[in-house]
Design an enzyme around this catalytic site. Structure first.
Site, PDB file in Angstrom:
ATOM      1  N   HIS A  95       0.858  -1.203   0.000  1.00 21.62           N
ATOM      2  CA  HIS A  95       0.000   0.000   0.000  1.00 21.62           C
ATOM      3  C   HIS A  95       0.887   1.244   0.000  1.00 21.62           C
ATOM      4  CE1 HIS A  95      -2.709   3.138   1.404  1.00 21.62           C
ATOM      5  NE2 HIS A  95      -3.681   2.390   0.898  1.00 21.62           N
ATOM      6  N   GLU A 167      -3.884   1.987  -7.259  1.00 22.31           N
ATOM      7  CA  GLU A 167      -4.291   3.143  -6.461  1.00 22.31           C
ATOM      8  C   GLU A 167      -3.308   4.276  -6.708  1.00 22.31           C
ATOM      9  OE1 GLU A 167      -6.528   1.881  -2.703  1.00 22.31           O
ATOM     10  OE2 GLU A 167      -4.510   1.193  -2.363  1.00 22.31           O
TER      11      GLU A 167
HETATM   12  P1  PGA Z   1      -9.599   6.059   0.382  1.00 23.98           P
HETATM   13  O1  PGA Z   1      -8.461   4.987   0.667  1.00 23.98           O
HETATM   14  O2  PGA Z   1     -10.744   5.317  -0.287  1.00 23.98           O
HETATM   15  O3  PGA Z   1      -9.973   6.563   1.737  1.00 23.98           O
HETATM   16  O4  PGA Z   1      -9.007   7.108  -0.504  1.00 23.98           O
HETATM   17  C1  PGA Z   1      -8.076   4.094  -0.342  1.00 23.98           C
HETATM   18  C2  PGA Z   1      -6.869   3.322   0.074  1.00 23.98           C
HETATM   19  O5  PGA Z   1      -5.963   3.882   0.681  1.00 23.98           O
HETATM   20  O6  PGA Z   1      -6.795   2.120  -0.215  1.00 23.98           O
END
Ligand code: PGA
Length: 257
Positions: A95, A167
């Site tokens: 992440h 992401e």
């Molecule tokens: P968020 O987080 O939906 O609050 O932007 C996504 C993530 O960090 O996986």
């Protein structure tokens, strides 16, 4: 339409008591949902043993990180063997917050990916480009480098038990900028082509989820992408009064597609 994967990483949120309250409710929602929706939650380590009892096939359970070694002098780290002992389904790796604050890099993540396979844990590998890379026009190159490095040595067979979360670093968390759906489709198409180059036909079946400020207003737009196989949601999933409507929308979307 194939399975749609929808899950949430709690990050460092929720006490164990709050998790115990949340899980049976989500489990109940999961059981009534269209079977094509596969839900998963990723709570902090300390919650996992307790929450294993509240989760199951319809609601998979994962950890937010792990070490690549089974044991050793690594104070504060968690062994993949122990995650397996708890009976987890998956482990989130890479992440952007771990990369940003704890210096995780692609080579270490490659070791973690292999450790996950060794223990029969499904790796959910997170990748994403920074705002600077986006502005330089090297998003796709950056994603390809992350995939090729983190997945080095993974076989097409192993790739059948692998999920990817795309992401963009700039889209995540409070202050994150919602990505345009067209941009997301383009990146997912690019990720798919790298996966096919790496794994051949098996690369077509690897679920690629989108995450970063996903909410009720943008969720279906993202899911319309042909290579978007699910959603990885933070803030909008921690409160079930926000999460359940998103799940219902996805269910309606599946009925009509
Ligand atoms: P968020 O987080 O939906 O609050 O932007 C996504 C993530 O960090 O996986």
């Amino acid at each position: 339409m194939k399975t749609v994967y929808i899950g949430t990483n709690w990050k460092m949120h929720k006490t164990i008591a709050e998790g115990v309250e949340y899980c049976p409710k989500l489990n109940k929602i999961a059981k009534d949902l269209d079977e094509r929706i596969q839900l998963f939650i990723i709570p902090p380590y300390t919650h996992l043993t307790t929450l294993r009892k509240e989760t199951g096939e319809r609601l998979l359970l994962g950890a937010q990180n792990m070490h690549w070694e089974d044991e050793g002098p690594y104070t504060g780290e968690i062994s993949p063997a122990v995650l397996k002992e708890i009976g987890l389904d998956l482990v989130e790796l890479g992440h952007s917050e771990r990369r940003q604050y704890y210096n995780e890099n692609d080579l270490d993540l490659n070791k973690k990916v292999h450790a996950a396979f060794r223990h029969g844990l499904l790796p959910l590998l997170c990748i994403g480009e920074s705002m600077q890379q986006k502005e330089l026009g090297i998003s796709e190159e950056s994603l390809a480098i992350q995939l090729k490095t983190c997945l080095k040595g993974v076989s097409p067979d192993q790739a059948q038990k692998l999920w990817i979360a795309y992401e963009p670093v700039w889209a995540i968390g409070a202050g994150g900028i919602e990505a345009e759906a067209e941009y997301v489709y383009k990146m997912h198409d690019s990720i798919r082509s790298v996966l096919v180059r790496l794994f051949g036909e098996a690369g077509n079946d690897i679920p690629v989820l989108y995450g970063g400020s996903v909410n009720r207003g943008n969720a279906l737009g993202y899911l319309k992408g042909k290579n978007v196989n699910g959603l990885f949601i933070g803030r909008s999933a921690w409160d079930l009064t926000k999460f359940e409507p998103i799940l219902n929308d996805v269910e309606d979307f599946l009925k009509n597609n």
